[in-house]
Write a protein that holds these residues in place. Structure first.
Motif, PDB file in Angstrom:
ATOM      1  N   GLY A 110       0.797  -1.217   0.000  1.00 34.66           N
ATOM      2  CA  GLY A 110       0.000   0.000   0.000  1.00 34.66           C
ATOM      3  C   GLY A 110       0.833   1.271   0.000  1.00 34.66           C
ATOM      4  O   GLY A 110       2.069   1.244  -0.034  1.00 34.66           O
ATOM      5  N   ALA A 111       0.142   2.402   0.049  1.00 34.75           N
ATOM      6  CA  ALA A 111       0.802   3.702   0.094  1.00 34.75           C
ATOM      7  C   ALA A 111       1.349   3.960   1.497  1.00 34.75           C
ATOM      8  O   ALA A 111       0.924   3.322   2.464  1.00 34.75           O
ATOM      9  N   PRO A 112       2.315   4.892   1.638  1.00 37.34           N
ATOM     10  CA  PRO A 112       2.794   5.243   2.977  1.00 37.34           C
ATOM     11  C   PRO A 112       1.639   5.679   3.877  1.00 37.34           C
ATOM     12  O   PRO A 112       0.712   6.359   3.431  1.00 37.34           O
ATOM     13  N   ALA A 113       1.680   5.276   5.134  1.00 39.31           N
ATOM     14  CA  ALA A 113       0.607   5.605   6.073  1.00 39.31           C
ATOM     15  C   ALA A 113       0.501   7.118   6.303  1.00 39.31           C
ATOM     16  O   ALA A 113      -0.579   7.624   6.624  1.00 39.31           O
ATOM     17  N   PHE A 114       1.601   7.814   6.149  1.00 36.59           N
ATOM     18  CA  PHE A 114       1.627   9.271   6.222  1.00 36.59           C
ATOM     19  C   PHE A 114       2.863   9.742   5.464  1.00 36.59           C
ATOM     20  O   PHE A 114       3.719   8.931   5.096  1.00 36.59           O
ATOM     21  N   ASP A 115       2.954  11.011   5.202  1.00 40.38           N
ATOM     22  CA  ASP A 115       4.028  11.550   4.376  1.00 40.38           C
ATOM     23  C   ASP A 115       5.405  11.195   4.946  1.00 40.38           C
ATOM     24  O   ASP A 115       5.708  11.517   6.089  1.00 40.38           O
ATOM     25  N   GLY A 116       6.209  10.502   4.140  1.00 39.95           N
ATOM     26  CA  GLY A 116       7.551  10.121   4.558  1.00 39.95           C
ATOM     27  C   GLY A 116       7.620   8.848   5.382  1.00 39.95           C
ATOM     28  O   GLY A 116       8.705   8.447   5.825  1.00 39.95           O
ATOM     29  N   ALA A 117       6.490   8.190   5.591  1.00 41.15           N
ATOM     30  CA  ALA A 117       6.441   7.019   6.475  1.00 41.15           C
ATOM     31  C   ALA A 117       7.047   5.776   5.839  1.00 41.15           C
ATOM     32  O   ALA A 117       6.978   5.572   4.630  1.00 41.15           O
ATOM     33  N   GLY A 118       7.625   4.942   6.684  1.00 39.21           N
ATOM     34  CA  GLY A 118       8.028   3.607   6.264  1.00 39.21           C
ATOM     35  C   GLY A 118       6.884   2.624   6.433  1.00 39.21           C
ATOM     36  O   GLY A 118       6.876   1.548   5.842  1.00 39.21           O
TER      37      GLY A 118
END
Length: 208
Positions: free
Chosen positions: A164-172
């Motif tokens: 999926g996409a990152p859980a938040f901006d810049g997240a691993g």
């Protein structure tokens, strides 16, 4: 262990009335090979999967059934020894395919996936099924010669998937990461159940 299986409501009711059944997926792109799939302790993900299939017209009414699972002899890809094991079978499969002049399968992106997560796992499935076939052949050969075998057939498989996409901006952390269970041996499933509605326990306690 608790697992949740997304399905059509008809299958949910069928399993509740006849828990001896083990509906197996046998697609060439199954992430953990052929078997019955569960989201480990993740009801929401199982329901989301079922709802997505309903939108595509592949099931009539989305539903989820829970199961109490004993993994038995599990090929657990959260354990390094099994990563090493499957790597060895991959090498053996590549050698076998090349000698036979067969094309080696590859994992591919689904057309609807914008995260390039290689959701169509042709290679992974082929390697896992190759492993199962080789283990079964070794067991049969041992029994024919010795009457027993030190090899063991896997009851289940388990893997963690970062998706999926990152859980938040810049997240691993990724929004769809999960642990998946594939049950091969029906005896692993000790029973099916419907998820009960949860109450606000803290609010009820404080109101007493």
């Amino acid at each position: 262990m608790i697992g949740f299986h997304g399905c059509d409501e008809s299958r949910q009711q069928e399993l509740l009335s006849d828990p001896s059944k083990l509906p197996k997926s046998e697609e060439a792109f199954d992430w953990l090979g052929n078997g019955m799939y569960f989201w480990e302790n993740n009801y929401q993900r199982a329901m989301k999967w079922a709802l997505d299939k309903q939108k595509l017209g592949r099931i009539k009414k989305a539903a989820v059934i829970g199961a109490v699972i004993d993994l038995g002899y599990c090929c657990d890809f959260l354990d390094s020894q099994f990563i090493h094991l499957i790597s060895g079978y991959h090498s053996a499969m590549v050698d076998t395919y090349q000698k036979a002049g067969k094309e080696i399968p590859t994992n591919k992106d689904a057309t609807s996936d914008t995260n390039n997560d290689l959701l169509v796992r042709f290679l992974d499935c082929a390697v896992i099924e190759f492993m199962h076939s080789k283990i079964k052949s070794a067991v049969r050969a041992d029994i024919d010669v010795k009457g027993y075998s030190n090899y063991k057939i896997f009851d289940s498989l388990r893997g963690v998937y970062v998706e999926g996409a990152p859980a938040f901006d810049g997240a691993g952390l990724k929004s769809k990461s999960h642990i998946q269970i594939c049950v091969r041996n029906p005896n692993c499933i000790k029973g099916y159940f419907l998820k009960r509605e949860e109450i606000d326990f803290v609010a009820e306690e404080l109101a007493r």
